[in-house]
Design a protein around this motif. Structure first.
Motif, PDB file in Angstrom:
ATOM      1  N   PHE A 112      90.965  36.477  44.466  1.00  0.00           N
ATOM      2  CA  PHE A 112      91.665  37.733  44.771  1.00  0.00           C
ATOM      3  C   PHE A 112      90.897  38.610  45.754  1.00  0.00           C
ATOM      4  N   CYS A 113      89.618  38.305  45.963  1.00  0.00           N
ATOM      5  CA  CYS A 113      88.830  39.121  46.895  1.00  0.00           C
ATOM      6  C   CYS A 113      89.195  38.859  48.357  1.00  0.00           C
TER       7      CYS A 113
ATOM      8  N   PRO B 160      92.284  38.476  49.805  1.00  0.00           N
ATOM      9  CA  PRO B 160      93.285  39.443  50.299  1.00  0.00           C
ATOM     10  C   PRO B 160      92.718  40.856  50.443  1.00  0.00           C
ATOM     11  N   LEU B 161      91.784  41.218  49.564  1.00  0.00           N
ATOM     12  CA  LEU B 161      91.173  42.544  49.675  1.00  0.00           C
ATOM     13  C   LEU B 161      90.391  42.669  50.977  1.00  0.00           C
TER      14      LEU B 161
END
Length: 206
Positions: free
Chosen positions: A68-69, A71-72
């Motif tokens: 998920f990091c 897309p951040l």
């Protein structure tokens, strides 16, 4: 928003127009634009592309880190680029030259109509238009002038104006261009008794 030029600079332009029009029935109008449009879509496109490229470059090095990091990271890159592209010179550098030229040409033609240059009695109106951020200059003459003055005549004036504007000498460029445009107007459309001043002698800022 504050004006682009000072009252004194506006007076220089007005005086130059009056001096030129004292020798001709032609009408000269000067318009300057800070920039033709915000180009927000261009900033968004480059920012989105930067985010995609950042993700593509980071993927091979992302093993072992939470998925998920990624897309951040991309969102952060997009936000950073959007912030940087709020700086006008940076944004303008990212706008294709063809796009800037088309926007400036379109705005110049709109101003020709908005300033009433097509409504002069002898169709002898001439617009001197400058878009500062785009470094683009247009000289548009109405049909009465085009019938007697080769449109190519204005290209030398445009080239000189553009060079001066890039050096930050925009007011001097307007004054010089007014004088250069006034000469063929005086030759082909000399002043006649009772000729009225149909349009305001001033620099229009948009």
């Amino acid at each position: 928003m504050d004006g682009i030029f000072s009252e004194t600079e506006h007076k220089r332009i007005a005086d130059a127009i009056r001096e030129a029009e004292n020798r001709t029935t032609g009408e000269i109008v000067c318009v300057v634009a800070r920039q033709c449009e915000p180009y927000a879509i261009i900033a968004m496109m480059w920012s989105a592309l930067g985010g995609l490229l950042a993700g593509a470059v980071a993927v091979p090095f992302w093993s072992g880190l939470p998925v998920f990091c990624l897309p951040l990271l991309q969102v952060a890159v997009v936000a950073l680029l959007m912030l940087l592209l709020q700086i006008t010179p940076l944004r303008m550098a990212m706008v294709p030259e063809a796009v800037k030229r088309r926007r400036a040409e379109r705005l110049a033609r709109a101003q020709f109509l908005e300033q009433g240059l097509h409504r002069t009695e002898g169709r002898t109106g001439i617009l001197i238009f400058a878009a500062m951020a785009e470094h683009h200059v247009e000289i548009l003459a109405d049909e009465g002038i085009d019938a007697k003055v080769d449109p190519a005549t204005w290209q030398t004036v445009v080239d000189g104006f553009t060079a001066q504007m890039k050096r930050g000498e925009t007011i001097d460029a307007f004054v010089d261009a007014i004088g250069q445009c006034g000469a063929p107007l005086a030759e082909h459309f000399p002043k006649t008794p009772g000729n009225a001043n149909e349009l305001p002698d001033r620099l229009v800022e948009i």
